[in-house]
Design a protein around this motif. Structure first.
Motif, PDB file in Angstrom:
ATOM      1  N   PRO A   1       0.854  -1.202   0.000  1.00 40.70           N
ATOM      2  CA  PRO A   1       0.000   0.000   0.000  1.00 40.70           C
ATOM      3  C   PRO A   1       0.883   1.243   0.000  1.00 40.70           C
ATOM      4  O   PRO A   1       2.055   1.174   0.364  1.00 40.70           O
ATOM      5  N   ASP A   2       0.326   2.359  -0.431  1.00 41.49           N
ATOM      6  CA  ASP A   2       1.083   3.611  -0.388  1.00 41.49           C
ATOM      7  C   ASP A   2       0.900   4.315   0.954  1.00 41.49           C
ATOM      8  O   ASP A   2       1.822   4.941   1.458  1.00 41.49           O
ATOM      9  N   ILE A   3      -0.323   4.223   1.464  1.00 42.85           N
ATOM     10  CA  ILE A   3      -0.637   4.943   2.707  1.00 42.85           C
ATOM     11  C   ILE A   3      -1.440   4.030   3.619  1.00 42.85           C
ATOM     12  O   ILE A   3      -2.316   3.293   3.159  1.00 42.85           O
ATOM     13  N   LEU A   4      -1.117   4.091   4.888  1.00 41.29           N
ATOM     14  CA  LEU A   4      -1.874   3.361   5.898  1.00 41.29           C
ATOM     15  C   LEU A   4      -2.506   4.396   6.829  1.00 41.29           C
ATOM     16  O   LEU A   4      -1.800   5.145   7.509  1.00 41.29           O
ATOM     17  N   VAL A   5      -3.838   4.458   6.807  1.00 42.01           N
ATOM     18  CA  VAL A   5      -4.546   5.322   7.747  1.00 42.01           C
ATOM     19  C   VAL A   5      -4.910   4.451   8.931  1.00 42.01           C
ATOM     20  O   VAL A   5      -5.531   3.409   8.753  1.00 42.01           O
ATOM     21  N   MET A   6      -4.465   4.829  10.119  1.00 38.72           N
ATOM     22  CA  MET A   6      -4.759   3.923  11.231  1.00 38.72           C
ATOM     23  C   MET A   6      -5.302   4.582  12.473  1.00 38.72           C
ATOM     24  O   MET A   6      -4.911   5.672  12.855  1.00 38.72           O
ATOM     25  N   ARG A   7      -6.248   3.873  13.065  1.00 38.81           N
ATOM     26  CA  ARG A   7      -6.762   4.248  14.385  1.00 38.81           C
ATOM     27  C   ARG A   7      -6.539   3.061  15.303  1.00 38.81           C
ATOM     28  O   ARG A   7      -6.741   1.923  14.893  1.00 38.81           O
ATOM     29  N   HIS A   8      -6.111   3.356  16.528  1.00 34.85           N
ATOM     30  CA  HIS A   8      -5.790   2.271  17.452  1.00 34.85           C
ATOM     31  C   HIS A   8      -6.037   2.742  18.871  1.00 34.85           C
ATOM     32  O   HIS A   8      -5.854   3.912  19.179  1.00 34.85           O
ATOM     33  N   ARG A   9      -6.441   1.805  19.731  1.00 35.51           N
ATOM     34  CA  ARG A   9      -6.729   2.157  21.136  1.00 35.51           C
ATOM     35  C   ARG A   9      -5.474   2.553  21.908  1.00 35.51           C
ATOM     36  O   ARG A   9      -5.564   3.207  22.946  1.00 35.51           O
ATOM     37  N   ALA A  10      -4.265   2.149  21.414  1.00 30.44           N
ATOM     38  CA  ALA A  10      -3.049   2.339  22.202  1.00 30.44           C
ATOM     39  C   ALA A  10      -2.277   3.563  21.723  1.00 30.44           C
ATOM     40  O   ALA A  10      -1.948   3.678  20.541  1.00 30.44           O
ATOM     41  N   ALA A  11      -1.967   4.456  22.658  1.00 23.36           N
ATOM     42  CA  ALA A  11      -1.121   5.608  22.335  1.00 23.36           C
ATOM     43  C   ALA A  11       0.207   5.113  21.773  1.00 23.36           C
ATOM     44  O   ALA A  11       0.790   4.177  22.297  1.00 23.36           O
ATOM     45  N   GLY A  12       0.656   5.742  20.695  1.00 20.61           N
ATOM     46  CA  GLY A  12       1.964   5.395  20.149  1.00 20.61           C
ATOM     47  C   GLY A  12       1.937   4.248  19.151  1.00 20.61           C
ATOM     48  O   GLY A  12       2.975   3.943  18.559  1.00 20.61           O
ATOM     49  N   ALA A  13       0.793   3.605  18.945  1.00 23.01           N
ATOM     50  CA  ALA A  13       0.753   2.476  18.003  1.00 23.01           C
ATOM     51  C   ALA A  13       1.210   2.891  16.598  1.00 23.01           C
ATOM     52  O   ALA A  13       1.980   2.163  15.966  1.00 23.01           O
ATOM     53  N   PRO A  14       0.794   4.052  16.081  1.00 25.43           N
ATOM     54  CA  PRO A  14       1.291   4.442  14.747  1.00 25.43           C
ATOM     55  C   PRO A  14       2.797   4.726  14.734  1.00 25.43           C
ATOM     56  O   PRO A  14       3.467   4.450  13.732  1.00 25.43           O
ATOM     57  N   HIS A  15       3.318   5.248  15.848  1.00 25.11           N
ATOM     58  CA  HIS A  15       4.761   5.522  15.925  1.00 25.11           C
ATOM     59  C   HIS A  15       5.541   4.221  15.879  1.00 25.11           C
ATOM     60  O   HIS A  15       6.600   4.115  15.267  1.00 25.11           O
ATOM     61  N   PHE A  16       4.993   3.219  16.558  1.00 24.02           N
ATOM     62  CA  PHE A  16       5.607   1.891  16.594  1.00 24.02           C
ATOM     63  C   PHE A  16       5.637   1.303  15.180  1.00 24.02           C
ATOM     64  O   PHE A  16       6.690   0.856  14.701  1.00 24.02           O
ATOM     65  N   LEU A  17       4.510   1.351  14.475  1.00 20.81           N
ATOM     66  CA  LEU A  17       4.484   0.768  13.128  1.00 20.81           C
ATOM     67  C   LEU A  17       5.354   1.549  12.160  1.00 20.81           C
ATOM     68  O   LEU A  17       5.954   0.986  11.244  1.00 20.81           O
ATOM     69  N   ASP A  18       5.417   2.850  12.358  1.00 19.73           N
ATOM     70  CA  ASP A  18       6.192   3.686  11.445  1.00 19.73           C
ATOM     71  C   ASP A  18       7.666   3.283  11.418  1.00 19.73           C
ATOM     72  O   ASP A  18       8.354   3.497  10.425  1.00 19.73           O
ATOM     73  N   ARG A  19       8.130   2.692  12.529  1.00 19.03           N
ATOM     74  CA  ARG A  19       9.528   2.247  12.568  1.00 19.03           C
ATOM     75  C   ARG A  19       9.719   0.935  11.816  1.00 19.03           C
ATOM     76  O   ARG A  19      10.836   0.508  11.587  1.00 19.03           O
ATOM     77  N   HIS A  20       8.613   0.257  11.479  1.00 15.92           N
ATOM     78  CA  HIS A  20       8.741  -1.082  10.910  1.00 15.92           C
ATOM     79  C   HIS A  20       8.229  -1.233   9.487  1.00 15.92           C
ATOM     80  O   HIS A  20       8.484  -2.256   8.860  1.00 15.92           O
ATOM     81  N   ILE A  21       7.446  -0.308   8.985  1.00 14.64           N
ATOM     82  CA  ILE A  21       6.924  -0.488   7.628  1.00 14.64           C
ATOM     83  C   ILE A  21       7.205   0.739   6.761  1.00 14.64           C
ATOM     84  O   ILE A  21       7.438   1.833   7.274  1.00 14.64           O
TER      85      ILE A  21
END
Lengths: 315, 433
Positions: A102-122
């Protein structure tokens, strides 16, 4: 020149200039939603995954509409995410999605920092559509956009944010966004809903609603999120909250005469504000929703590598 | 045996005996035989320590070795290997294993594993309560006979004041110190970060400093009531340091420890949601950090510990609020602490005391001294050796350190346990002769 950020994780990462760039790109996209044929080919061939791991109706709909109006291919996924270790980890979910390019991942998650965590891996760009009680940057940007479209200059703006500041990602992102734009922000609520240290974000703290509203240009009420209390007693009940912190016609008299009333939705009518305020002439609540589509179009465009200087949007 | 070893020409620094001189250390039969100018000798194995610091091997009162039950994170052997690689000759392992160390069988298992490894001395801390449940005293006399050196329910704070009182009374009957992890759970709600700047910026559920201080204050009142020996685990707030300072000046039989990471880091490190900064107690404010350093300096805090808490990458590669608490520290503790010496926040003499004689006296361990007749556990440290923290090179089975990539100056280069060199940098563990 492309936008300088790979992902939009929060307002905290943005400079004043970044925010102004997003708002002005959103301005150019705004009129597309008023056309008879509401679609441009700008993001044709781009794939956007909407990964909503926490319930959402309006934010998800807003992103989906923005994607469709830009001709992106949007995919919706709503896997449940529980903190118990059942099923796939968030990292595995994300890696599987990444494998489909995918080009863009729009994400909502119950856990603070979840997008920051994924950003380091994908590799895909990530747009944070709300992470726990941390940030909701697209909401803050659409709120700023709404205020600006009402012709209010940020430099002389006074804004009161009222409600459960401690558990609100909307409040945190709005405080950061509005203060970076030069506005003065007051936050108001009972002390159980105002964590110590909010001054570090740039806000002034009030505990009386009439003080908070005194002379402000904008009153922004937050949803009282009873589901976030986590068993803790932050309030006796909704009745007392409405009496002490709910917006009504009389209280609006403390604001500037042409002051705006905002709410990120969904509204608890009769709790955060009376219906006559929500539906009154000062309310821009539905205009916020309309602005949301334009702002999200702008962000999708910028995250897909679009230039802020020459926006392509011919039909 | 008749084995002997001469450590020649180092700076001998031993706070337990007030020793600080350049000279030799003679070891015979696994014991310290003489210090100072030993002179010419023959038929001896020699270690050249010129330019090196020679201290008692370091003593860590608070580590998690994960055996039995979570050997994928660490086991007694890998933990003991990490210990000697960091210059530690003695480590006290917490009872939160599976099954927990609340009975003689588990204590003996840990000691047997440690003996097989033959690296650092491993001294088990056993539970205060059966199953670390806060209910039902453990068999303190039997645990002590089996080799347990202290009692703690570790990450399960003793919440019931009445039970704590009885635990203090009962343990003191047998001369055992009670250790508590002070955290009032109704206040902390197991918040992922410190309530302060970190929670303001991240929106993470947070625990206030008062969650620790409320329980510490209660415990100190119970020590006043019982006059039993009490040790406060990993204190982390300015308020806790003040409470302890007052308790000590009131003459209460209280000791305390602080972790390396609470002396080096603040909650600012949590802003990026790096789960290798998530620990309990959480990293606190700069004011708290400075108060802890001051407590180490003036002796309010007796021991600096690692709270070495190994977790696998799978455990930590999750959402911050879902990640387990804990960071490892055995192989980074000394280099990290030497930064405080370099920054003039601590003196080398005080630091060595809090890593040797201080912890040894908290639990009454026969360790942390170079006095003649003591077990010959010795660490040679090169104070000027520059190196970078590379978790992939750790001897620990886990890599969850907040210090990855840090440029360090100084580290242990040889660790001697019972008169035998067991670790040498950069070669690694040394084979048994």
């Amino acid at each position: 020149m492309a936008f300088a950020h790979k992902s939009l994780l929060g307002i905290a990462q943005l400079s004043t200039e970044d925010i102004l760039t997003i708002l002005s790109v959103a301005e150019t996209f705004y009129e597309i939603s008023e056309r008879r044929i509401k679609k441009v080919p700008t993001l044709r061939g781009k794939t956007v995954v909407n990964l909503f791991m926490e319930p959402s109706t309006r934010t998800r709909a807003s992103f989906e509409i923005a994607e469709k109006r830009l001709s992106a291919d949007g995919i919706n996924l709503s896997p449940s995410s529980s903190s118990t270790k059942k099923g796939e980890t968030l990292l595995d979910t994300a890696r599987n999605l990444q494998a489909m390019h995918p080009d863009i991942l729009v994400m909502r998650h119950r856990a603070a920092g979840a997008p920051h965590f994924l950003d380091r891996h994908i590799q895909a760009a990530i747009i944070n559509a709300g992470d726990g009680a941390h940030e909701h940057p697209t909401q803050a940007l659409l709120d700023a956009f709404t205020i600006r479209r009402q012709g209010m200059p940020f430099g002389r703006l006074n804004v009161a944010i009222i409600g459960d500041i401690a558990h609100s990602r909307v409040a945190r992102s709005n405080i950061l966004c509005l203060t970076r734009l030069g506005a003065n922000v007051r936050v108001c609520g009972p002390r159980t809903m105002l964590q110590p240290g909010l001054e570090a974000l740039g806000a002034t703290v009030c505990h009386r609603l009439d003080d908070a509203l005194d002379g402000v240009d904008v009153a922004m009420a937050l949803r009282v999120q009873l589901e976030r209390f986590g068993g803790e007693a932050l309030l006796p009940n909704a009745r007392e909250y409405a009496r002490q912190f709910g917006l009504n016609r009389k209280r609006l008299e403390h604001m500037k005469p042409d002051g705006l009333v905002m709410h990120p939705g969904p509204i608890n009518r009769g709790v955060e504000m009376d219906p006559e305020v929500a539906d009154g002439e000062r309310s821009v609540i539905l205009e916020q929703v309309t602005s949301g589509v334009a702002v999200r179009m702008a962000l999708l465009y910028l995250m897909a590598g679009g230039s802020p200087d020459s926006v392509v949007k011919e039909s | 045996m008749g084995d002997s070893l001469l450590i020649r020409g180092g700076r001998l620094l031993d706070p337990s005996s007030g020793l600080d001189l350049v000279g030799d250390l003679l070891i015979e039969d696994g014991l310290v035989a003489a210090v100072g100018d030993v002179g010419a000798t023959k038929h001896l194995e020699e270690l050249d320590a010129e330019g090196l610091l020679v201290t008692p091997a370091l003593v860590d009162l608070h580590v998690h070795l994960r055996e039995p039950g979570a050997e994928y994170k660490e086991d007694v052997r890998t933990g003991a290997a990490a210990a000697v690689a960091g210059g530690f000759g003695t480590v006290c392992c917490m009872p939160n294993t599976s099954p927990p160390n609340d009975c003689r069988a588990v204590t003996e298992l840990i000691l047997a594993r440690a003996a097989e490894a033959g690296l650092a001395r491993v001294r088990p801390v056993a539970g205060i309560s059966m199953g670390l449940s806060g209910k039902g005293l453990t068999e303190v006399a039997e645990l002590k006979a089996a080799g347990a050196v202290a009692l703690s329910d570790d990450g399960h704070p003793v919440g019931d004041a009445g039970f704590m009182r009885r635990a203090l009374e009962y343990a003191s009957t047998f001369g055992m110190v009670v250790v508590n992890h002070c955290e009032e759970l109704s206040l902390s709600r197991r918040g992922a970060v410190h309530e302060g700047e970190a929670s303001t910026w991240t929106g993470l559920r947070a625990q206030p400093a008062a969650a620790e201080e409320v329980m510490l204050a209660r415990d100190l009142l119970l020590v006043g009531l019982t006059r039993a020996r009490y040790h406060a685990a990993h204190v982390s707030t300015a308020g806790s340091v003040a409470l302890l300072r007052q308790a000590k000046s009131d003459g209460l039989p209280v000791t305390a420890e602080v972790t390396v990471h609470h002396l080096l880091l603040t909650d600012e490190a949590c802003h990026d949601f790096d789960t290798n900064t998530k620990c309990n107690p959480p990293l606190r404010s700069e004011t708290d950090r400075q108060a802890c350093v001051a407590g180490v300096l003036d002796g309010t805090i007796d021991a600096v510990v690692t709270d070495h808490a190994p977790h696998s990458p799978n455990d930590k590669a999750v959402e911050f609020e879902d990640a387990p608490f804990g960071v490892i520290g055995l192989e980074t503790a000394l280099p990290a602490l030497l930064r405080l010496v370099e920054r003039d926040e601590l003196s080398l003499e005080v630091l060595v005391a809090r890593l040797t004689s201080g912890p040894a006296s908290c639990f009454g361990l026969e360790a942390g001294t170079l006095a003649p007749g003591a077990p010959a556990d010795v660490t040679l440290t090169d104070l000027s050796l520059r190196h970078t923290v590379r978790p992939e090179h750790f001897l620990s089975r886990s890599a969850n350190t907040p210090f990855a990539g840090w440029e360090m100056r100084g580290r242990a280069v040889t660790t001697v346990v019972g008169g035998r060199a067991v670790y040498r940098w950069p070669d690694g563990l040394l084979p048994h002769p």
